[in-house]
Write a protein that holds these residues in place. Sequence first.
Motif, PDB file in Angstrom:
ATOM      1  N   PRO A  10      59.777   8.013  58.043  1.00 20.29           N
ATOM      2  CA  PRO A  10      59.903   8.050  56.494  1.00 20.29           C
ATOM      3  C   PRO A  10      58.685   9.212  56.134  1.00 20.29           C
ATOM      4  CG  PRO A  10      58.604   6.031  56.968  1.00 20.29           C
ATOM      5  CD  PRO A  10      59.090   6.558  58.390  1.00 20.29           C
ATOM      6  N   PRO A  32      57.287   0.286  51.025  1.00 17.19           N
ATOM      7  CA  PRO A  32      58.168   1.393  50.814  1.00 17.19           C
ATOM      8  C   PRO A  32      57.514   2.610  50.197  1.00 17.19           C
ATOM      9  CG  PRO A  32      58.637  -0.574  49.407  1.00 17.19           C
ATOM     10  CD  PRO A  32      57.386  -0.942  50.186  1.00 17.19           C
ATOM     11  N   GLU A  37      60.777   7.650  46.395  1.00 19.14           N
ATOM     12  CA  GLU A  37      61.482   8.816  46.706  1.00 19.14           C
ATOM     13  C   GLU A  37      60.957   9.972  45.852  1.00 19.14           C
ATOM     14  OE1 GLU A  37      63.927   9.592  48.886  1.00 19.14           O
ATOM     15  OE2 GLU A  37      63.723   7.474  49.899  1.00 19.14           O
ATOM     16  N   LEU A  85      54.670   1.750  57.875  1.00 22.13           N
ATOM     17  CA  LEU A  85      55.490   2.725  56.910  1.00 22.13           C
ATOM     18  C   LEU A  85      57.247   2.710  57.603  1.00 22.13           C
ATOM     19  CD1 LEU A  85      53.397   5.755  56.268  1.00 22.13           C
ATOM     20  CD2 LEU A  85      54.084   3.824  54.644  1.00 22.13           C
ATOM     21  N   ALA A  86      56.961   2.720  58.890  1.00 24.87           N
ATOM     22  CA  ALA A  86      58.740   2.797  59.567  1.00 24.87           C
ATOM     23  C   ALA A  86      59.360   1.666  59.154  1.00 24.87           C
ATOM     24  CB  ALA A  86      58.372   3.300  60.942  1.00 24.87           C
ATOM     25  N   THR A  87      58.754   0.423  59.206  1.00 23.25           N
ATOM     26  CA  THR A  87      59.303  -0.819  59.087  1.00 23.25           C
ATOM     27  C   THR A  87      59.621  -1.075  57.411  1.00 23.25           C
ATOM     28  OG1 THR A  87      57.346  -2.032  59.094  1.00 23.25           O
ATOM     29  CG2 THR A  87      58.204  -1.782  61.049  1.00 23.25           C
ATOM     30  N   GLY A  88      59.050  -0.382  56.716  1.00 25.03           N
ATOM     31  CA  GLY A  88      59.349  -0.460  55.337  1.00 25.03           C
ATOM     32  C   GLY A  88      58.618  -1.664  54.573  1.00 25.03           C
TER      33      GLY A  88
END
Length: 83
Positions: A2, A78, A81, A72-75
């Motif tokens: 991300p 979050p 955007e 961060l990768a697993t969310g």
Amino acid sequence: MPVGWFTAVAIYIVCWWVVLFAVLPLGMEQKDLERPTDGSQWGAPADPKLKQKFLTTTWVSGIVWAGIMVILATGLIPLPEIG
């Protein structure tokens, strides 16, 4: 992933500095309370062991950085955007 590589490097640098300031006071001993004759200050450590502390900081901050990247990768946290 991300985050981009630039952001990942920036996160590592921030982790490294935070860990450095946490590691610096570890293992410090109070010098004798004699007046220094070599031009040093009263509170200066006799043997600061900076090389060992920099190496410790590097591997500990690597672990912290990897943990942040996994989060961060697993969310779990979050990222908003942008754009």
